[in-house]
Enzyme design. Sequence first.
Site, PDB file in Angstrom:
ATOM      1  N   HIS A 156       0.873  -1.360  -0.519  1.00 34.70           N
ATOM      2  CA  HIS A 156       0.117  -0.295   0.344  1.00 34.70           C
ATOM      3  C   HIS A 156       1.203   1.934   0.519  1.00 34.70           C
ATOM      4  O   HIS A 156       1.439   1.715   1.029  1.00 34.70           O
ATOM      5  CB  HIS A 156      -0.779  -0.228   1.361  1.00 34.70           C
ATOM      6  CG  HIS A 156      -2.513  -0.703   0.359  1.00 34.70           C
ATOM      7  ND1 HIS A 156      -3.186  -0.576   1.848  1.00 34.70           N
ATOM      8  CD2 HIS A 156      -2.571  -1.526   0.105  1.00 34.70           C
ATOM      9  CE1 HIS A 156      -4.457  -1.307   1.714  1.00 34.70           C
ATOM     10  NE2 HIS A 156      -4.313  -2.373   0.597  1.00 34.70           N
ATOM     11  N   TYR A 188      -8.949   6.521   7.473  1.00 41.54           N
ATOM     12  CA  TYR A 188      -8.784   7.097   8.530  1.00 41.54           C
ATOM     13  C   TYR A 188     -10.010   7.500   8.464  1.00 41.54           C
ATOM     14  O   TYR A 188      -9.944   8.943   7.994  1.00 41.54           O
ATOM     15  CB  TYR A 188      -7.982   7.183   9.511  1.00 41.54           C
ATOM     16  CG  TYR A 188      -6.841   5.968   9.672  1.00 41.54           C
ATOM     17  CD1 TYR A 188      -6.080   5.176   8.707  1.00 41.54           C
ATOM     18  CD2 TYR A 188      -6.600   5.517  10.873  1.00 41.54           C
ATOM     19  CE1 TYR A 188      -5.185   3.930   8.567  1.00 41.54           C
ATOM     20  CE2 TYR A 188      -5.651   4.489  10.964  1.00 41.54           C
ATOM     21  CZ  TYR A 188      -4.841   4.108   9.599  1.00 41.54           C
ATOM     22  OH  TYR A 188      -3.816   2.813  10.038  1.00 41.54           O
ATOM     23  N   PRO A 237      -3.963   1.143  18.831  1.00 42.05           N
ATOM     24  CA  PRO A 237      -3.717   0.462  17.166  1.00 42.05           C
ATOM     25  C   PRO A 237      -3.851   1.760  16.766  1.00 42.05           C
ATOM     26  O   PRO A 237      -3.380   1.194  15.747  1.00 42.05           O
ATOM     27  CB  PRO A 237      -4.886  -0.618  17.389  1.00 42.05           C
ATOM     28  CG  PRO A 237      -5.766  -0.009  18.565  1.00 42.05           C
ATOM     29  CD  PRO A 237      -4.807   0.378  19.553  1.00 42.05           C
ATOM     30  N   LYS A 269       1.761   0.734  15.352  1.00 43.96           N
ATOM     31  CA  LYS A 269       2.303   0.352  15.197  1.00 43.96           C
ATOM     32  C   LYS A 269       2.716  -0.801  16.295  1.00 43.96           C
ATOM     33  O   LYS A 269       3.937  -1.267  16.397  1.00 43.96           O
ATOM     34  CB  LYS A 269       3.502   1.058  15.903  1.00 43.96           C
ATOM     35  CG  LYS A 269       3.283   2.759  15.586  1.00 43.96           C
ATOM     36  CD  LYS A 269       4.418   3.132  14.724  1.00 43.96           C
ATOM     37  CE  LYS A 269       4.239   3.813  13.495  1.00 43.96           C
ATOM     38  NZ  LYS A 269       4.014   3.062  12.218  1.00 43.96           N
ATOM     39  N   TYR A 279       4.288   6.550   9.788  1.00 45.55           N
ATOM     40  CA  TYR A 279       3.592   5.634   9.800  1.00 45.55           C
ATOM     41  C   TYR A 279       3.757   4.180   8.879  1.00 45.55           C
ATOM     42  O   TYR A 279       3.784   3.375   9.071  1.00 45.55           O
ATOM     43  CB  TYR A 279       2.473   6.340   8.634  1.00 45.55           C
ATOM     44  CG  TYR A 279       1.081   5.161   8.713  1.00 45.55           C
ATOM     45  CD1 TYR A 279      -0.233   4.657   9.716  1.00 45.55           C
ATOM     46  CD2 TYR A 279       1.180   3.936   7.279  1.00 45.55           C
ATOM     47  CE1 TYR A 279      -1.609   3.881   9.789  1.00 45.55           C
ATOM     48  CE2 TYR A 279       0.316   3.249   7.785  1.00 45.55           C
ATOM     49  CZ  TYR A 279      -0.815   2.866   8.698  1.00 45.55           C
ATOM     50  OH  TYR A 279      -2.381   1.829   8.238  1.00 45.55           O
TER      51      TYR A 279
HETATM   52  P1  RFL Z   1       1.674 -11.293  21.955  1.00 46.66           P
HETATM   53  O1  RFL Z   1       1.303 -11.593  20.485  1.00 46.66           O
HETATM   54  O2  RFL Z   1       0.646 -10.406  22.847  1.00 46.66           O
HETATM   55  O3  RFL Z   1       2.335 -12.690  22.220  1.00 46.66           O
HETATM   56  C1  RFL Z   1       2.770 -13.018  23.461  1.00 46.66           C
HETATM   57  C2  RFL Z   1       2.812 -13.904  23.130  1.00 46.66           C
HETATM   58  O4  RFL Z   1       3.402 -14.841  25.214  1.00 46.66           O
HETATM   59  C3  RFL Z   1       2.349 -15.899  25.112  1.00 46.66           C
HETATM   60  N1  RFL Z   1       2.282 -16.179  26.599  1.00 46.66           N
HETATM   61  C4  RFL Z   1       3.240 -16.545  27.281  1.00 46.66           C
HETATM   62  N2  RFL Z   1       3.955 -17.504  26.857  1.00 46.66           N
HETATM   63  C5  RFL Z   1       4.225 -18.447  27.713  1.00 46.66           C
HETATM   64  N3  RFL Z   1       4.330 -18.166  29.556  1.00 46.66           N
HETATM   65  C6  RFL Z   1       3.781 -17.439  29.772  1.00 46.66           C
HETATM   66  N4  RFL Z   1       3.386 -17.224  31.033  1.00 46.66           N
HETATM   67  C7  RFL Z   1       2.836 -16.473  29.474  1.00 46.66           C
HETATM   68  N5  RFL Z   1       2.034 -15.328  28.747  1.00 46.66           N
HETATM   69  C8  RFL Z   1       1.555 -15.037  27.540  1.00 46.66           C
HETATM   70  C9  RFL Z   1       1.034 -15.486  24.876  1.00 46.66           C
HETATM   71  O5  RFL Z   1       0.218 -16.642  25.095  1.00 46.66           O
HETATM   72  C10 RFL Z   1       1.444 -14.768  23.234  1.00 46.66           C
HETATM   73  O6  RFL Z   1       1.382 -15.974  22.217  1.00 46.66           O
HETATM   74  O7  RFL Z   1       2.910  -9.902  21.945  1.00 46.66           O
HETATM   75  P2  RFL Z   1       4.368  -9.581  20.916  1.00 46.66           P
HETATM   76  O8  RFL Z   1       5.320 -10.588  20.340  1.00 46.66           O
HETATM   77  O9  RFL Z   1       4.436  -8.353  21.559  1.00 46.66           O
HETATM   78  O10 RFL Z   1       3.207  -8.884  19.814  1.00 46.66           O
HETATM   79  C11 RFL Z   1       2.449  -8.137  19.942  1.00 46.66           C
HETATM   80  C12 RFL Z   1       1.300  -7.493  18.707  1.00 46.66           C
HETATM   81  O11 RFL Z   1       0.807  -9.067  18.820  1.00 46.66           O
HETATM   82  C13 RFL Z   1       0.592  -6.251  18.895  1.00 46.66           C
HETATM   83  O12 RFL Z   1       0.992  -5.538  19.105  1.00 46.66           O
HETATM   84  C14 RFL Z   1       0.161  -6.016  18.047  1.00 46.66           C
HETATM   85  O13 RFL Z   1      -1.200  -7.114  17.545  1.00 46.66           O
HETATM   86  C15 RFL Z   1      -1.023  -4.658  17.988  1.00 46.66           C
HETATM   87  N6  RFL Z   1      -1.900  -4.403  16.904  1.00 46.66           N
HETATM   88  C16 RFL Z   1      -1.278  -3.622  15.506  1.00 46.66           C
HETATM   89  N7  RFL Z   1       0.040  -3.593  15.257  1.00 46.66           N
HETATM   90  C17 RFL Z   1       0.682  -3.822  14.696  1.00 46.66           C
HETATM   91  O14 RFL Z   1       1.859  -3.529  14.504  1.00 46.66           O
HETATM   92  N8  RFL Z   1       0.281  -3.015  13.063  1.00 46.66           N
HETATM   93  C18 RFL Z   1      -1.703  -2.745  13.009  1.00 46.66           C
HETATM   94  O15 RFL Z   1      -2.259  -2.950  12.566  1.00 46.66           O
HETATM   95  C19 RFL Z   1      -2.330  -3.588  14.553  1.00 46.66           C
HETATM   96  N9  RFL Z   1      -3.341  -3.814  15.138  1.00 46.66           N
HETATM   97  C20 RFL Z   1      -2.966  -4.124  16.851  1.00 46.66           C
HETATM   98  C21 RFL Z   1      -4.579  -3.967  16.223  1.00 46.66           C
HETATM   99  C22 RFL Z   1      -3.864  -5.250  18.047  1.00 46.66           C
HETATM  100  C23 RFL Z   1      -4.710  -5.075  18.183  1.00 46.66           C
HETATM  101  N10 RFL Z   1      -5.908  -5.652  19.041  1.00 46.66           N
HETATM  102  C24 RFL Z   1      -5.942  -7.124  19.269  1.00 46.66           C
HETATM  103  C25 RFL Z   1      -4.942  -5.787  20.913  1.00 46.66           C
HETATM  104  C26 RFL Z   1      -5.716  -4.050  15.738  1.00 46.66           C
HETATM  105  C27 RFL Z   1      -6.112  -5.021  16.934  1.00 46.66           C
HETATM  106  C28 RFL Z   1      -7.996  -4.828  17.081  1.00 46.66           C
HETATM  107  C1  PHB Z   2      -6.314  -3.828  11.012  1.00 43.17           C
HETATM  108  O1  PHB Z   2      -6.223  -3.663   9.119  1.00 43.17           O
HETATM  109  O2  PHB Z   2      -5.754  -4.691  11.855  1.00 43.17           O
HETATM  110  C2  PHB Z   2      -5.355  -2.414  11.524  1.00 43.17           C
HETATM  111  C3  PHB Z   2      -5.211  -1.370  10.530  1.00 43.17           C
HETATM  112  C4  PHB Z   2      -4.920  -0.218  10.833  1.00 43.17           C
HETATM  113  C5  PHB Z   2      -5.098   0.296  11.962  1.00 43.17           C
HETATM  114  C6  PHB Z   2      -4.576  -1.032  12.956  1.00 43.17           C
HETATM  115  C7  PHB Z   2      -5.419  -2.263  12.535  1.00 43.17           C
HETATM  116  O3  PHB Z   2      -4.645   0.600  12.312  1.00 43.17           O
END
Ligand code: RFL
Ligand code: PHB
Length: 412
Positions: free
Chosen positions: A72, A201, A311, A315, A403
């Site tokens: 994109h 957005y 989110p 990032k 971004y």
């Molecule tokens: P995770 O993915 O939470 O993984 C942590 C893992 O640790 C396990 N765990 C354990 N394992 C063993 N022993 C324990 N005691 C444990 N406790 C926990 C868990 O089961 C899990 O598997 O952390 P990590 O690897 O640091 O990754 C971070 C990302 O997952 C997170 O920052 C992103 O998903 C945030 N986020 C977004 N980030 C982006 O860069 N771009 C995006 O577009 C974006 N969109 C989002 C998002 C997060 C969202 N939610 C649901 C919070 C959109 C959403 C809706």
């Molecule tokens: C997504 O597609 O999940 C998404 C995209 C952009 C954002 C957050 C989440 O800023």
Amino acid sequence: MRTTVGIIGAGPAGLLLARLLHNAGIASVVLESRDRAYVERRQRAGILEQGTVDVLREAGAGARMDREGLPHDGIELRFARRRHRVDFPALTGGRSVTVYAQTEVCKDLIALQLAEGGPLLFEAEALAVEGAESENPRVRFSHQGREDTLVCDYVVGCDGFWGVARTAVPEHVSRVFERTYPYGWLGILADVPPSHDELVYARHDRGFALLSMRPARLPPPPFQGSRSAPLLSAVTRAYLQVPDGTDPGDWSDDEIWDELDRRLETDDPAWTLRRGPVTTKSVTPMRSYVHEPMRHGRLFLAGDAAHIVPPTGAKGLNLAVGDVATFARALIAYREKGDASRLDTYSADCLRRVWQAERFSYAMTTMLHRAPDATPFDDRIQLARLDRITTARSAETDLAEAYTGFPLDQQD
Ligand code: RFL
Ligand code: PHB
């Protein structure tokens, strides 16, 4: 059990770290509390910065992302019934982002780790990190009904916001910086092609809305003999700002589409919202959080274990990738050249990048969401910030640079 690097958590941070270490010939063991199916299904991020794409490719984990990810070159901002496109490559000297779901990144890394890497134990829950200040930190964990200990040279806590690793940093050396927001995101996946070819957005008096997408595999038509489904299109991922504590069950599919329609409407009659069956629905709270320092003795924190961003700036996943790439490079420099300086500056190096992402995510969030107690003055300030981005190249460039992400090597 004994290993060089004990990794807690098989999210994107832990899995990528295991891959980077494996490529450098450094042994690791990954402990993950959940089962494989759960980790591979958890719907989360979707936007990969250019630097994240580069790291995944260099790690040899980019083949499917390169085939199926959607490059994109911009996003659209909507406010005051106007549409404005931000052109990333034109503003950043050629940088862009890729739409490829976190679930897919995790599936690719899990498959590689199981085929080529060191042990990756599912349903292995870390109970505590002990001896972080000693030469041999240990992770106490339970697996298959038994308690065991993983003795390491280093422990990296990649166990997300609710994990145990952070609790091993003594309170007297920890500082926490936190902000919660009085709203969350209702997120949906829907079986319908996206209504726009880039992310949208939208700031609206009724609240924020985001139109995103996920690459989708449609079943091949029966006359094609091919066994794997070709990538034919994308499906809609969308979010609505909702009050804190909202239950996703409170929103019917029709109510979600009606609300998206209202918040995304502009004076351009050519644009219409495509509706379709909603396949998943969930609510995410919004939080900014940083734990300093990100290292204590031989325990290192990476990704959501150390910091959370709302989110809106996309990032979180990218920060997690930046942290583990920084740790891997630091450990490789130490083992290959005896240079421990990058291990020593790990926390400071990561925190500089983390705070830039915190700043950007906070700015995007407060510019685009309507707080429950927002005054007409607050509304005007939001509109003035958006107006500035659409008229001053310097302001638009600042958004585009943040971004698409700052190159990791800038820290080196
Ligand atoms: P995770 O993915 O939470 O993984 C942590 C893992 O640790 C396990 N765990 C354990 N394992 C063993 N022993 C324990 N005691 C444990 N406790 C926990 C868990 O089961 C899990 O598997 O952390 P990590 O690897 O640091 O990754 C971070 C990302 O997952 C997170 O920052 C992103 O998903 C945030 N986020 C977004 N980030 C982006 O860069 N771009 C995006 O577009 C974006 N969109 C989002 C998002 C997060 C969202 N939610 C649901 C919070 C959109 C959403 C809706
Ligand atoms: C997504 O597609 O999940 C998404 C995209 C952009 C954002 C957050 C989440 O800023």
